[in-house]
Design a protein around this motif. Structure first.
Motif: not given
Length: 226
Positions: A108-110, A117-118, A140-146, A186-189
């Motif tokens: 988790x970066x944030x 943001x993971x 490699x960004x993934x599994x994130x939520x805004x 990140x693809x569809x991250x």
């Protein structure tokens, strides 16, 4: 470690052990080792607690060899290995010689109420060719939520580094001078959820500049949405 918390009350949690068996031989030559287990910090803004920090650091002549520094952040592990060269030639240049590898999975970066943001991390911190260290590698960004309006990803003409992509700025000396050369993908991250929009976002960026003034060049794409 609990005995030292009074010196660092805002950084250290009162747990864990630290063993230092070190020597300084003639000629300022280092020897022996530093071992740490189960150390944690106080919660960091937007990141949380870095817990279960363990370290095995060997001191050999003018080198600090990091056999392993591991930690848990947001339930995911981070591993640091590498070498610090503290020879007189390197120190005269202003920095020790660095060759550090940082790896992590789904880190988790944030984390705050609006953004999670993971990312997988495969980074190298080195100053072999430059004086300030360079942080290079892939994110490699993934599994994130805004959970905000999608327009927050396009802030327009904003001068403050922390309010434009890549949305961070490190101002502490000497880290502020460290250079960046990162591929962020990140693809569809990212899943976007707001009252007016739901969808998926992909990203492909090259992050350069310094830790104080980072710059992200590339594109974020809405791949699906309603």
């Amino acid at each position: 470690v609990a005995s030292f918390v009074r010196f660092f009350p805002e950084q250290l949690a009162p747990q864990g052990t630290l063993r230092i068996d070190a020597g300084l031989d003639p000629g300022l030559s280092l020897s022996r080792a530093v071992l740490a287990t189960n150390i944690s910090n106080r919660p960091l803004p937007k990141i949380g607690v870095i817990e279960n920090v363990s370290a095995n650091i060997q001191l050999e002549h003018r080198e600090i060899r990091i056999e392993e520094i591991s930690a848990i952040l947001g339930g995911e592990s981070i591993l640091v290995t590498g070498l610090l060269d503290v020879s007189q030639d390197r120190l005269r240049q202003g920095f020790p010689g660095l060759a550090l590898s940082v790896k992590g999975t789904n880190v988790p970066l944030a984390r705050n109420p609006d953004v999670i943001l993971r990312s997988d991390l495969d980074l190298l911190i080195s100053n072999a060719a430059t004086n300030p260290p360079v942080i290079s590698g892939t994110v490699n960004l993934q599994d994130s939520v805004l959970l905000q309006d999608i327009a927050t990803l396009v802030p327009g003409r904003v001068a403050t580094p922390s309010r434009r992509p890549p949305y961070f700025s490190v101002e502490q000396d000497p880290l502020d001078e460290w250079l960046l050369n990162l591929r962020v993908r990140g693809v569809n991250f990212m899943r976007v959820r707001s009252p007016f929009f739901q969808g998926r976002v992909s990203a492909n960026f090259h992050v350069t500049g310094t830790l104080e003034e980072p710059m992200a060049l590339g594109e974020a794409t809405i791949t699906t949405g309603r």
